[in-house]
Design a protein around this motif. Sequence first.
Motif, short mmCIF file in Angstrom:
data_model
loop_
_atom_site.label_atom_id
_atom_site.label_comp_id
_atom_site.label_asym_id
_atom_site.label_seq_id
_atom_site.Cartn_x
_atom_site.Cartn_y
_atom_site.Cartn_z
N ALA A 152 -4.67 4.28 -1.41
CA ALA A 152 -3.29 4.75 -1.51
C ALA A 152 -3.08 5.58 -2.77
O ALA A 152 -2.43 6.63 -2.74
CB ALA A 152 -2.34 3.56 -1.49
N GLN A 153 -3.61 5.12 -3.88
CA GLN A 153 -3.44 5.83 -5.15
C GLN A 153 -4.10 7.21 -5.12
O GLN A 153 -3.51 8.21 -5.58
CB GLN A 153 -4.02 4.98 -6.29
CG GLN A 153 -3.20 3.73 -6.57
CD GLN A 153 -4.03 2.62 -7.21
OE1 GLN A 153 -5.24 2.76 -7.40
NE2 GLN A 153 -3.39 1.51 -7.53
N LEU A 175 -4.78 9.00 -2.38
CA LEU A 175 -4.03 9.84 -1.44
C LEU A 175 -2.71 10.32 -2.07
O LEU A 175 -2.33 11.48 -1.90
CB LEU A 175 -3.74 9.06 -0.16
CG LEU A 175 -4.91 8.89 0.81
CD1 LEU A 175 -4.49 8.04 2.00
CD2 LEU A 175 -5.43 10.24 1.29
N GLY A 176 -2.03 9.45 -2.79
CA GLY A 176 -0.79 9.85 -3.45
C GLY A 176 -1.02 10.97 -4.44
O GLY A 176 -0.23 11.91 -4.53
N LEU A 206 1.16 4.28 -2.85
CA LEU A 206 1.00 5.70 -2.53
C LEU A 206 2.19 6.51 -3.06
O LEU A 206 2.00 7.53 -3.72
CB LEU A 206 0.84 5.87 -1.01
CG LEU A 206 0.45 7.27 -0.50
CD1 LEU A 206 -0.26 7.16 0.85
CD2 LEU A 206 1.65 8.19 -0.36
N THR A 239 0.84 -1.21 0.00
CA THR A 239 0.00 0.00 0.00
C THR A 239 0.86 1.25 0.00
O THR A 239 0.60 2.21 -0.74
CB THR A 239 -0.94 0.00 1.22
OG1 THR A 239 -1.77 -1.17 1.17
CG2 THR A 239 -1.82 1.23 1.24
#
Length: 263
Positions: free
Chosen positions: A115-116, A118-119, A26, A22
């Motif tokens: 995670a993607q 948020l990144g 991110l 995860t």
Amino acid sequence: MPRRYAFGRADEATHPDSMRATLAELVSTFIFVFAGEGSVLALEHVFGASDKLYKETGPPASGLVMIALAHALALFAAVAASINVSGGHVNPAVTFAALVGGRISVVRAIYYWIAQILGSIIASLLLRLVTNGMRPVGFYVTSGVGEGNGLILEIVLTFGLVYVVYATAIDPKRGSLGIMAPLAIGLIVGANILVGGPFDGAAMNPARAFGPSLVGWRWKNHWIYWLGPFLGGGLAAIIYEYMIIPTEPPLHTHHQPLAPEDY
């Protein structure tokens, strides 16, 4: 890894492998969005208003090439940096395709999506900070192109992207071709931007679209950049799994082994 359809093991949500994967998603998505959206803001800074980026009245054709190259190189690096930890998805549509194809559990897919996103948000926030408040541009269908056209374009472009992902990174028969997976994935994204950039920006990635839209508060045509990639990615997964990989019967189970590489 055999094809499995599973919700996920009971301990998967807290397993160290899940946490590492995860985090890798991110960070890699952050790297990709920061460079990709950053290249668009750099052109906006040099040439003026963002709505001219893909028009003849704006920067020359070299501007589009610069954006495509930035995305290709950044995705190449992002996938290479995470492929041995998380599988190098860096894209909710790729994660969805892996889920449809039985290559990832539901629990892991949800972790990756969070995670993607948020990144992408973190990258967009930092871009706004380092550019002295420039609003991220994000994606929108350009003037004269209908929303239906943009949706079909996103479906087709993402289909091509996910098909390449399957062929080079997921297919159990890929052999030594897997070494080229990050490069091939980066190149197809760069090529697709050269095709779709002037029409709808060529997102092919809901996370890539969401962070800049949220931070820049630009929501025009935003639904296209979720529905199109998910439809295109899912279609590519179904075709590749059941027409190109004919030797693996689907295995339905309540358990899925944890592995550092989800592909």
